[in-house]
Scaffold this motif. Structure first.
Motif, mmCIF file in Angstrom:
data_model
loop_
_atom_site.group_PDB
_atom_site.id
_atom_site.type_symbol
_atom_site.label_atom_id
_atom_site.label_comp_id
_atom_site.label_asym_id
_atom_site.label_seq_id
_atom_site.Cartn_x
_atom_site.Cartn_y
_atom_site.Cartn_z
ATOM 1 N N ILE A 196 0.832 -1.210 0.000
ATOM 2 C CA ILE A 196 0.000 0.000 0.000
ATOM 3 C C ILE A 196 0.861 1.252 0.000
ATOM 4 O O ILE A 196 0.580 2.221 -0.715
ATOM 5 C CB ILE A 196 -0.959 -0.017 1.204
ATOM 6 C CG1 ILE A 196 -2.075 -1.051 0.959
ATOM 7 C CG2 ILE A 196 -1.562 1.361 1.463
ATOM 8 C CD1 ILE A 196 -2.983 -1.274 2.152
ATOM 9 N N LYS B 287 0.521 3.731 -3.312
ATOM 10 C CA LYS B 287 -0.063 5.048 -3.063
ATOM 11 C C LYS B 287 0.749 6.154 -3.741
ATOM 12 O O LYS B 287 0.197 7.180 -4.144
ATOM 13 C CB LYS B 287 -0.123 5.322 -1.558
ATOM 14 C CG LYS B 287 -1.464 4.992 -0.919
ATOM 15 C CD LYS B 287 -1.475 5.471 0.522
ATOM 16 C CE LYS B 287 -2.857 5.263 1.125
ATOM 17 N NZ LYS B 287 -2.901 5.689 2.540
ATOM 18 N N ASP C 45 -1.094 8.960 -5.883
ATOM 19 C CA ASP C 45 -1.043 10.327 -5.368
ATOM 20 C C ASP C 45 -0.214 11.267 -6.242
ATOM 21 O O ASP C 45 -0.151 12.469 -5.969
ATOM 22 C CB ASP C 45 -0.467 10.333 -3.941
ATOM 23 C CG ASP C 45 -1.414 9.695 -2.937
ATOM 24 O OD1 ASP C 45 -2.606 9.517 -3.268
ATOM 25 O OD2 ASP C 45 -0.961 9.356 -1.823
ATOM 26 N N PHE D 226 -8.746 5.053 -4.480
ATOM 27 C CA PHE D 226 -7.670 4.165 -4.042
ATOM 28 C C PHE D 226 -8.252 3.116 -3.093
ATOM 29 O O PHE D 226 -8.753 3.441 -2.014
ATOM 30 C CB PHE D 226 -6.562 4.939 -3.339
ATOM 31 C CG PHE D 226 -5.429 4.044 -2.900
ATOM 32 C CD1 PHE D 226 -4.632 3.421 -3.844
ATOM 33 C CD2 PHE D 226 -5.196 3.796 -1.556
ATOM 34 C CE1 PHE D 226 -3.600 2.573 -3.456
ATOM 35 C CE2 PHE D 226 -4.168 2.947 -1.164
ATOM 36 C CZ PHE D 226 -3.371 2.339 -2.120
ATOM 37 N N GLU E 130 -7.791 1.102 -0.581
ATOM 38 C CA GLU E 130 -7.011 0.636 0.568
ATOM 39 C C GLU E 130 -7.801 -0.335 1.440
ATOM 40 O O GLU E 130 -7.279 -1.374 1.867
ATOM 41 C CB GLU E 130 -6.534 1.815 1.409
ATOM 42 C CG GLU E 130 -5.702 1.378 2.611
ATOM 43 C CD GLU E 130 -5.007 2.530 3.311
ATOM 44 O OE1 GLU E 130 -4.448 2.287 4.403
ATOM 45 O OE2 GLU E 130 -5.008 3.662 2.775
#
Length: 274
Positions: free
Chosen positions: A75, A79, A83, A145, A147
């Motif tokens: 993760i 990310k 991002d 996203f 997660e």
């Protein structure tokens, strides 16, 4: 009743909408085997003691194993791609796609695979003859996203093994060694119309002969008291090859072709070899 769990992947032909229908058709056994696991929606929405989950796509299986091993590290890395201020641009997407196709690093390929999946066109996973990922940029206005979905998958994956293998080899293994299991098969579907249906998967086609071979193995498993449930289009061809199974039909809304407005309701079926 537990809420339905979505996969962290977008996936053409995914079974999220049908997981309740599929789950209640699976007999109570200790192990669920999926030779065509795809995005894993059935795995995520069933409760078995253990799972054997396979696919011929090495990138998909590699991704699942990376997440199973260390979801926090995964993760953290992925990310950074989501991002990035340029993440939702064609230039960044095609740069990442090129890097993915050139990379031999297992972890990096896993992070890039998820980015390409979420930012590429229509949840497709497609390769050319050189086994290069070639799905175009998706041009979506917003991105999510996943997660929460990644963490749920990683937790449940501790009860699963992920194998890159052909369905034939999975069935041979089951018939020889695995007891108290049930099999769910979601193969690339037989075409409704040969010229219009997308059947290319993981760099190769899934032929009508392979559809017949899958039935052969389903019947071999049935003879060893291993129930097999198969999803497919409801056509004259599938009704012929599944003639010895218990068939249930239903309609599903799908995109046919690349036009996002080309939604039609198509006939599908479950074939149960009990």
């Amino acid at each position: 009743m537990k809420p339905k769990q979505r996969s962290f992947l977008k996936w053409a032909g995914g079974k999220y909408r049908l997981v309740e229908d599929i789950a209640h058709r699976l007999p109570d056994r200790s192990c669920l085997v999926e030779p065509f696991v795809g995005a894993g929606s059935v795995f995520l929405n069933t409760e078995f003691e253990r799972y054997i989950l396979a696919d011929i796509n090495p990138d998909l299986i590699n991704l699942f194993n990376v997440i199973k091993q260390d979801v926090n590290a995964y993760i953290s890395d992925v990310k950074l791609l989501f991002d990035n201020s340029e993440a939702n641009t064609p230039a960044f997407y095609y740069k990442c796609r090129k890097e993915f196709n050139l990379s031999d690093d297992i972890f990096r390929r896993a992070t890039l695979f998820l980015y390409l999946n979420r930012f590429g066109f229509n949840g497709l996973c497609r390769y050319n003859k050189k086994h290069q990922f070639n799905v175009p940029f998706g041009a979506y206005s917003q991105h999510y996203f996943p997660e929460k979905e990644l963490r749920y998958f990683a937790e449940k994956a501790q009860h699963a093994i992920f194998i890159c293998s052909r369905f034939e080899d999975i069935f041979e293994y089951l018939l020889d060694k695995v007891e108290d299991c049930v099999v769910y098969c979601d193969p690339p579907y037989a075409p409704i119309l040969q010229e219009s249906n997308f059947t290319q998967y993981a760099g190769g086609g899934f032929s009508l002969e392979q559809q017949r071979l899958l039935v052969y193995y389903a019947e071999q498993a049935q003879n060893k008291n291993i129930p097999v449930l198969i999803s497919n289009h409801d056509t004259a061809f599938t009704r012929e090859i599944y003639k010895n199974a218990e068939i249930t039909t239903f309609k599903v809304q799908r995109h046919i072709g690349q036009n996002p407005h080309s939604r039609v309701r198509v006939d599908e079926l479950f074939a149960f070899f009990s």
